[in-house]
Every structure is written in C-alpha cells, then in structure tokens.
Design an enzyme around this catalytic site. Structure first.
Site, PDB file in Angstrom:
ATOM      1  N   HIS A 134     -62.419 103.162 124.917  1.00  0.00           N
ATOM      2  CA  HIS A 134     -61.473 103.470 123.832  1.00  0.00           C
ATOM      3  C   HIS A 134     -62.147 104.332 122.771  1.00  0.00           C
ATOM      4  CE1 HIS A 134     -58.414 102.483 120.670  1.00  0.00           C
ATOM      5  NE2 HIS A 134     -59.485 102.609 119.895  1.00  0.00           N
ATOM      6  N   GLU A 135     -63.348 103.943 122.338  1.00  0.00           N
ATOM      7  CA  GLU A 135     -64.022 104.670 121.269  1.00  0.00           C
ATOM      8  C   GLU A 135     -64.442 106.069 121.716  1.00  0.00           C
ATOM      9  OE1 GLU A 135     -63.847 103.723 118.373  1.00  0.00           O
ATOM     10  OE2 GLU A 135     -63.235 101.648 118.728  1.00  0.00           O
ATOM     11  N   HIS A 138     -61.534 108.415 121.502  1.00  0.00           N
ATOM     12  CA  HIS A 138     -61.293 108.919 120.149  1.00  0.00           C
ATOM     13  C   HIS A 138     -62.117 110.184 119.904  1.00  0.00           C
ATOM     14  CE1 HIS A 138     -58.524 106.331 118.130  1.00  0.00           C
ATOM     15  NE2 HIS A 138     -59.244 105.225 118.288  1.00  0.00           N
ATOM     16  N   GLU A 206     -53.915 105.470 118.112  1.00  0.00           N
ATOM     17  CA  GLU A 206     -54.544 104.292 118.714  1.00  0.00           C
ATOM     18  C   GLU A 206     -53.973 104.027 120.104  1.00  0.00           C
ATOM     19  OE1 GLU A 206     -57.130 102.480 117.731  1.00  0.00           O
ATOM     20  OE2 GLU A 206     -57.345 103.864 116.055  1.00  0.00           O
TER      21      GLU A 206
END
Length: 290
Positions: A134-135, A138, A206
């Site tokens: 997920h990070e 980003h 998100e």
C-alpha cells in the site's frame, strides 16, 4: 499506476493554490503584498518539494534502520520494489507503539517508507507485506508529492490571513485595532485552507493505494486483515493531535487521531470498513483465497 494522472493534478493544485496566495497578497498589500506573496510562494513550493520527507519523518520521530536490525522488513520491501521495477526506498522505524505506517518523498528515487514499532508487533509478516505494498503504491502513484505540496501551500494561505491582523494591510481607518476585514479574512481562509487539503488529499487516493498495493502483492486479503488490526490499534491508542503531526497525519495508512463527531467531516481517510470491503471484493474478483 496513475502517476501521469496524479502529476497533472499536482500541477493544477500548484497553480490553484499559488494563484490564491498571489491574490491574497495583492488584495492585502497591493504591489508590496504581491511581491511578498510571490517570495513566500516560491520558498514554500521549494520547501514542500525538497524537504517534505524530512518533515514527515521528524514528526513521528522515525529513525533510519539497517538490514541487520530489520531483515524481514528489508526483504519484503526489496522484493516488492523489484517486482514494481522501482528503486529501493529508504527504511525508517518510528518508536510509536500505535500500529501505523506511511511513505513520503517526492518521487521513487527520493522515497522513504516508515513503520512504527507498534505495527511490527501487531501484524504478521504477511499482513505487514500488504501494508508495505500500500505504501509503495502511494509513492509510485505520486500521491506523496501532491499531499505534501497541498499541505504546505494551504498552510501559507492561513499564515497570510493571520498576518493580516498585525500588518497594516487594507483600510487604515481604524489605527487602534485590527482591520475587521482582515479578521474576517482570517476566519474564512483558515477553514478554506483545511478544505483545500481535504479536497487535494482525496479519500479516493486511499482506495486507489489499497487496490494498487493489493495488486502489487497479489494478496488483497493480507491488507484487509492488516487494516482491521491497525484500525483497532489506532482507536485504542490515538495519538495527540498537536504539533507537526497534524500536518503529516494524512500520509499514514490510518488516521492516527481519535475520529468521530465533527472531525469526521474533515477526515482525509475513508471509512476503514469500506476499505476492507473493497479489498474483499478485489480478492473475490482476482481469485485470491489466501
């Protein structure tokens, strides 16, 4: 990975907020105010672009760690970076016992991923891998740049409004006290800056990172399980909403503060249960059953 789309949004946001700063400066101080606003805008853009990673890492007290200290973390980040065809980011660990994580940096070549001590103790390695995916998403989606620039420029708009109380801008009819118009300006621009940040750091970003990260790890259910534990941990041990942490909270995988009430109107994170539901749907569509 949406990088081109987010790059266009970054340019549009910079143009919008810079124009707002220039307009406010000119309205408050004419030519002098305009020059001041230009200087402030250029400095702020440069600081936001080049130092956003340091500001975010410092706000959480994150320190760089070696592979000898966290071999599993290094292994999963190296694997996922290689799979994405991207450079290895710098790795940091925050001493906070709240389970959370964030990524920062203006591009993949200058990225940093930070996790808290709390998240390493709460999650399994599989779940932590889902969070790392997920990070990293980003970073690859260029979300961090647009978030950092938005926060920096919106903060300058608020600062100019506050300066309007003390500097002799606008009408000089009342020399004994602040200009009422300046006071009104501050009252309007403060919430406006917060709203701009809310719009710039869309909740949809998100969802996007969840989906991209689950695709990168090929394990949506791992991230779903991690989000459940992270949400429970942040609710049990919310961080104090003060200092520079408030300007970096939007970078984290979960809101580190206590939610609910009026605060939910300005939340930069979508509801956790909705994020988890979408990940389960993604798992069903892709046949992920682990």
């Amino acid at each position: 990975m949406h990088s081109q789309h987010n790059g266009l949004k970054t340019a549009a946001l910079l143009g919008l907020l810079t124009s707002l700063i220039l307009a406010v400066g000119y309205w408050l101080g004419g030519g002098t105010g305009l020059v001041l606003a230009v200087v402030v805008s250029l400095v702020t853009n440069a600081v936001s672009y080049f130092f956003s990673d340091r500001i975010a890492l410092r706000s959480m007290g994150a320190q760089p760690v070696s592979e000898a200290e966290f071999p599993e973390l290094y292994a999963m980040v190296r694997e996922l970076s290689r799979d994405a065809g991207q450079p290895m980011p710098r790795l940091y660990v925050s001493p906070s016992m709240q389970p959370n994580a964030f990524a920062t940096g203006r591009d993949p070549e200058h990225a940093a991923v930070a996790v808290t001590v709390g998240i390493t103790r709460v999650l399994s390695l599989r779940e932590l891998r889902g969070v790392i995916g997920h990070e990293l998403s980003h970073v690859y989606n260029r979300d961090i740049l647009i978030s950092s620039v938005a926060a920096g420029l919106a903060g300058i708009v608020t600062m100019l409004a506050q300066l309007a109380i003390f500097l002799p801008f606008g009408s000089a009819d009342d020399e004994d006290g602040p200009n009422p118009a300046s006071l009104l300006l501050m009252m309007i621009l403060g919430p406006l800056a917060a709203t701009i940040i809310q719009f710039a750091i869309s909740r949809n970003r998100e969802f996007q990172a969840d989906a991209s990260g689950a695709t990168l790890t090929r394990d949506p259910l791992a991230l779903a399980s991690a989000l459940e534990k992270i949400h429970l941990g942040t609710q049990r041990a919310p961080l104090p909403a003060d200092g520079t942490l408030t300007s970096s909270a939007h970078l984290m995988i979960a809101n580190p503060f206590r939610g609910g009430g009026m605060a939910s109107l300005f939340a930069t994170h979508p509801p956790m249960q909705e994020r988890i539901r979408r990940l389960h749907e993604q798992a069903a569509l892709t046949g992920s059953r682990r």
